[in-house]
Write a protein that holds these residues in place. Structure first.
Motif, PDB file in Angstrom:
ATOM      1  N   GLU A 286       0.929  -1.144   0.050  1.00 45.52           N
ATOM      2  CA  GLU A 286      -0.505  -0.430  -0.406  1.00 45.52           C
ATOM      3  C   GLU A 286       0.747   1.294  -0.047  1.00 45.52           C
ATOM      4  OE1 GLU A 286      -3.111   0.409   2.805  1.00 45.52           O
ATOM      5  OE2 GLU A 286      -3.215  -1.988   3.216  1.00 45.52           O
ATOM      6  N   ALA A 287       1.871   1.215   0.808  1.00 40.56           N
ATOM      7  CA  ALA A 287       2.780   2.369   0.797  1.00 40.56           C
ATOM      8  C   ALA A 287       3.475   2.744  -0.225  1.00 40.56           C
ATOM      9  CB  ALA A 287       4.028   2.415   1.746  1.00 40.56           C
ATOM     10  N   ALA A 288       3.999   1.882  -1.106  1.00 42.44           N
ATOM     11  CA  ALA A 288       4.371   1.332  -2.220  1.00 42.44           C
ATOM     12  C   ALA A 288       4.051   2.263  -3.806  1.00 42.44           C
ATOM     13  CB  ALA A 288       5.001   0.765  -2.378  1.00 42.44           C
ATOM     14  N   ALA A 289       2.671   1.543  -4.064  1.00 43.91           N
ATOM     15  CA  ALA A 289       1.224   2.391  -4.620  1.00 43.91           C
ATOM     16  C   ALA A 289       1.711   4.336  -5.178  1.00 43.91           C
ATOM     17  CB  ALA A 289       0.336   2.678  -4.133  1.00 43.91           C
ATOM     18  N   PRO A 290       1.904   4.646  -6.288  1.00 45.35           N
ATOM     19  CA  PRO A 290       1.916   6.713  -6.191  1.00 45.35           C
ATOM     20  C   PRO A 290       0.625   6.555  -6.114  1.00 45.35           C
ATOM     21  CG  PRO A 290       2.563   4.486  -7.992  1.00 45.35           C
ATOM     22  CD  PRO A 290       2.330   4.179  -7.272  1.00 45.35           C
ATOM     23  N   ARG A 291       1.390   7.775  -5.390  1.00 42.42           N
ATOM     24  CA  ARG A 291       0.131   9.216  -4.666  1.00 42.42           C
ATOM     25  C   ARG A 291      -0.200  10.282  -5.983  1.00 42.42           C
ATOM     26  NH1 ARG A 291      -1.173   8.266   0.537  1.00 42.42           N
ATOM     27  NH2 ARG A 291      -0.254   6.228   1.182  1.00 42.42           N
ATOM     28  N   PRO A 292      -1.354  10.465  -6.250  1.00 43.94           N
ATOM     29  CA  PRO A 292      -1.375  11.564  -7.809  1.00 43.94           C
ATOM     30  C   PRO A 292      -0.988  12.720  -7.021  1.00 43.94           C
ATOM     31  CG  PRO A 292      -3.893  11.092  -6.006  1.00 43.94           C
ATOM     32  CD  PRO A 292      -2.914  10.113  -5.693  1.00 43.94           C
ATOM     33  N   ILE A 293      -0.398  13.731  -7.482  1.00 40.47           N
ATOM     34  CA  ILE A 293       0.087  15.315  -7.153  1.00 40.47           C
ATOM     35  C   ILE A 293      -0.222  16.431  -7.101  1.00 40.47           C
ATOM     36  CG2 ILE A 293       2.435  15.868  -7.037  1.00 40.47           C
ATOM     37  CD1 ILE A 293       2.537  13.417  -5.456  1.00 40.47           C
ATOM     38  N   ALA A 294      -0.347  16.826  -6.671  1.00 43.85           N
ATOM     39  CA  ALA A 294      -0.616  18.433  -6.692  1.00 43.85           C
ATOM     40  C   ALA A 294      -0.040  19.725  -7.283  1.00 43.85           C
ATOM     41  CB  ALA A 294      -2.000  19.195  -5.427  1.00 43.85           C
ATOM     42  N   TYR A 295       0.033  19.185  -9.054  1.00 38.89           N
ATOM     43  CA  TYR A 295       1.192  20.429  -9.335  1.00 38.89           C
ATOM     44  C   TYR A 295       0.814  21.835  -9.127  1.00 38.89           C
ATOM     45  CZ  TYR A 295       3.526  16.015 -10.820  1.00 38.89           C
ATOM     46  OH  TYR A 295       4.013  14.366 -11.539  1.00 38.89           O
ATOM     47  N   GLY A 296       1.194  22.606  -9.301  1.00 42.06           N
ATOM     48  CA  GLY A 296       1.392  24.082  -9.017  1.00 42.06           C
ATOM     49  C   GLY A 296       0.980  24.273  -7.437  1.00 42.06           C
ATOM     50  N   LEU A 297       0.778  23.244  -6.448  1.00 43.45           N
ATOM     51  CA  LEU A 297       0.494  24.284  -4.995  1.00 43.45           C
ATOM     52  C   LEU A 297       1.620  24.320  -4.418  1.00 43.45           C
ATOM     53  CD1 LEU A 297      -1.486  23.252  -2.716  1.00 43.45           C
ATOM     54  CD2 LEU A 297       0.295  21.668  -1.767  1.00 43.45           C
ATOM     55  N   THR A 298       1.517  25.973  -3.698  1.00 46.43           N
ATOM     56  CA  THR A 298       2.843  26.946  -3.581  1.00 46.43           C
ATOM     57  C   THR A 298       2.811  26.966  -2.073  1.00 46.43           C
ATOM     58  OG1 THR A 298       2.313  28.014  -5.697  1.00 46.43           O
ATOM     59  CG2 THR A 298       3.788  29.136  -3.856  1.00 46.43           C
ATOM     60  N   LEU A 299       4.339  26.998  -1.623  1.00 45.79           N
ATOM     61  CA  LEU A 299       4.221  26.886  -0.203  1.00 45.79           C
ATOM     62  C   LEU A 299       4.301  28.452   0.475  1.00 45.79           C
ATOM     63  CD1 LEU A 299       4.322  25.753   2.402  1.00 45.79           C
ATOM     64  CD2 LEU A 299       6.179  25.359   2.355  1.00 45.79           C
ATOM     65  N   LEU A 300       3.770  28.876   0.995  1.00 48.07           N
ATOM     66  CA  LEU A 300       3.948  30.319   1.929  1.00 48.07           C
ATOM     67  C   LEU A 300       4.824  30.782   3.080  1.00 48.07           C
ATOM     68  CD1 LEU A 300       1.526  32.849  -0.177  1.00 48.07           C
ATOM     69  CD2 LEU A 300       3.556  31.906  -0.839  1.00 48.07           C
ATOM     70  N   ARG A 301       5.534  30.235   3.703  1.00 43.61           N
ATOM     71  CA  ARG A 301       6.252  30.741   4.599  1.00 43.61           C
ATOM     72  C   ARG A 301       5.468  31.489   5.869  1.00 43.61           C
ATOM     73  NH1 ARG A 301      10.836  26.661   6.140  1.00 43.61           N
ATOM     74  NH2 ARG A 301       9.818  25.361   8.012  1.00 43.61           N
ATOM     75  N   TYR A 302       5.370  31.280   6.772  1.00 43.02           N
ATOM     76  CA  TYR A 302       5.723  32.530   7.981  1.00 43.02           C
ATOM     77  C   TYR A 302       5.661  32.348   9.079  1.00 43.02           C
ATOM     78  CZ  TYR A 302       0.910  30.933   8.814  1.00 43.02           C
ATOM     79  OH  TYR A 302      -0.159  30.477   9.362  1.00 43.02           O
ATOM     80  N   PRO A 303       6.409  32.970  10.090  1.00 44.47           N
ATOM     81  CA  PRO A 303       6.273  32.743  11.513  1.00 44.47           C
ATOM     82  C   PRO A 303       4.758  32.657  12.282  1.00 44.47           C
ATOM     83  CG  PRO A 303       7.455  34.877  10.156  1.00 44.47           C
ATOM     84  CD  PRO A 303       6.544  34.164   9.830  1.00 44.47           C
ATOM     85  N   GLU A 304       4.963  31.912  13.403  1.00 43.41           N
ATOM     86  CA  GLU A 304       3.525  31.536  14.086  1.00 43.41           C
ATOM     87  C   GLU A 304       3.617  31.597  15.229  1.00 43.41           C
ATOM     88  OE1 GLU A 304       0.192  28.800  14.859  1.00 43.41           O
ATOM     89  OE2 GLU A 304       1.109  28.766  13.240  1.00 43.41           O
ATOM     90  N   ASP A 305       3.610  32.688  16.187  1.00 37.60           N
ATOM     91  CA  ASP A 305       3.514  32.932  17.855  1.00 37.60           C
ATOM     92  C   ASP A 305       2.603  31.717  18.610  1.00 37.60           C
ATOM     93  OD1 ASP A 305       4.481  35.148  17.631  1.00 37.60           O
ATOM     94  OD2 ASP A 305       3.416  36.634  17.229  1.00 37.60           O
ATOM     95  N   ARG A 306       3.513  31.300  19.848  1.00 31.90           N
ATOM     96  CA  ARG A 306       3.412  30.286  20.406  1.00 31.90           C
ATOM     97  C   ARG A 306       3.388  30.520  21.435  1.00 31.90           C
ATOM     98  NH1 ARG A 306       0.485  24.709  19.898  1.00 31.90           N
ATOM     99  NH2 ARG A 306      -0.287  24.479  21.983  1.00 31.90           N
ATOM    100  N   PHE A 307       1.745  30.914  22.210  1.00 27.66           N
ATOM    101  CA  PHE A 307       2.078  31.618  23.585  1.00 27.66           C
ATOM    102  C   PHE A 307       1.902  30.397  25.493  1.00 27.66           C
ATOM    103  CE2 PHE A 307       0.397  35.066  21.137  1.00 27.66           C
ATOM    104  CZ  PHE A 307       1.687  35.990  20.684  1.00 27.66           C
ATOM    105  N   VAL A 308       3.229  30.385  26.176  1.00 28.95           N
ATOM    106  CA  VAL A 308       2.920  29.334  26.995  1.00 28.95           C
ATOM    107  C   VAL A 308       3.239  30.095  28.272  1.00 28.95           C
ATOM    108  CG1 VAL A 308       3.449  27.422  25.367  1.00 28.95           C
ATOM    109  CG2 VAL A 308       4.705  29.110  26.496  1.00 28.95           C
ATOM    110  N   THR A 309       2.595  29.430  29.579  1.00 27.23           N
ATOM    111  CA  THR A 309       2.660  30.002  30.599  1.00 27.23           C
ATOM    112  C   THR A 309       4.000  29.510  31.105  1.00 27.23           C
ATOM    113  OG1 THR A 309       1.413  28.333  31.960  1.00 27.23           O
ATOM    114  CG2 THR A 309      -0.282  30.153  31.073  1.00 27.23           C
TER     115      THR A 309
END
Length: 319
Positions: A286-309
């Motif tokens: 099952e792991a070996a079966a190729p998966r369909p790929i979403a070509y054109g999908l774009t990643l825009l990374r940005y910082p995210e704040d995490r607040f802890v007490t």
């Protein structure tokens, strides 16, 4: 199935991706780091504090955590811990734990860029034109990288011969101007190549892509799969290369682990965490079966704040 992610730090997207796969199986994700003040530890189902990977008691502490939390899979995320985990792989396997790491020889070939270029040459794969250690480049600018090291540290452009550092152990190569790609490559736990996803690095900051787009690049993907198989790698790996239509890809390095922006390929359809858990479960077909790929999908990374007490930090530190 429970999963332990080492050196989790701020790798929140990777923790989330493994959590989705583990939760679907009734399992959980544990995140580990040196101290409690790491964002990914608060994203995981459970957090653990481990000593440095170069500390004498690291392997014993890791085995103890795996036993106490019924961990079936350990995922490294930092280059320095890879050889240590490879040395502990057999010990962990005796406990029923899979360490997602290649053997020592494969890791050494990835971490030494001269050895890496030799492997590429033996496989008939191209790299940027590389100058011998005692050879003066015919023209400038050139690009230099430390022979050992990762994450782009020390890699830079050199415009004049007099600016080449004397005595430094550097790989000196022709400056490439074609687009730079990262290829996320998935192999099974025996090293059989399964599938790859190429993403163009649109904007890079401190060695990591902060803007990246999935593109259909079959030649690049096929060669990246062949390269990782020749190196003897397993699981998810990150290949760096230059590529343009009509020109052979030129490979510059392989990081034998998940990368900072591997979340793009995972979301685009490679689904490495889910497929790796299938492998650990013994569902290799099952792991070996190729998966369909979403070509054109774009990643825009940005910082995210995490607040802890203060109380949350103290509770995590106490274990």
């Amino acid at each position: 199935m429970n999963v332990l992610i080492l050196s989790a730090a701020a790798k929140v997207p990777l923790v989330r991706a493994f959590a989705e796969a583990a939760h679907a199986r009734g399992g959980k994700v544990l995140a580990a780091d040196l101290g409690p003040d790491n964002a990914a530890l608060f994203e995981a189902d459970e957090a653990v504090i481990l000593p440095r990977s170069d500390a004498p008691g690291f392997a014993k502490a890791l085995a103890k955590v795996c036993a106490a939390h019924a961990v079936r899979l350990v995922v490294p995320t930092r280059d320095a811990e890879l050889p240590v985990l490879a040395a502990a792989r057999d010990r962990l396997a005796e406990q029923g734990v899979t360490a997602l790491v290649a053997g020592a020889e494969a890791l050494a070939a990835c971490q030494d860029k001269r050895r890496f270029t030799a492997v590429c040459a033996a496989q008939g794969l191209a790299t940027p034109r590389t100058y011998a250690p005692d050879e003066t480049p015919a023209r400038f600018p050139v690009f230099v990288r430390p022979v050992t090291g990762a994450g782009g540290r020390g890699a830079r452009r050199i415009d004049r011969a007099e600016d080449l550092p004397a005595g430094a152990d550097l790989l000196v190569q022709v400056l490439e101007t074609d687009p730079e790609y990262t290829v996320d490559v998935l192999l099974d736990l025996t090293g059989r190549p399964l599938q790859a996803v190429a993403r163009r690095r649109l904007q890079v900051r401190a060695g990591e892509a902060v803007k990246s787009r999935v593109e259909d690049a079959p030649e690049l993907e096929e060669q990246a799969l062949a390269l990782c198989a020749a190196l003897g790698l397993v699981g998810h790996n990150v290949v760096q290369a230059f590529h343009a239509p009509g020109r052979a890809p030129r490979f510059i390095e392989v990081n034998p682990r998940f990368g900072g922006a591997s979340s793009l390929s995972i979301r685009a359809g490679l689904a490495s965490p889910d497929r790796i858990l299938q492998m650990v479960e013994g569902r290799g077909a099952e792991a070996a079966a190729p998966r369909p790929i979403a070509y054109g999908l774009t990643l825009l990374r940005y910082p995210e704040d995490r607040f802890v007490t203060e109380a949350e930090l103290a509770a995590l530190a106490e274990g």
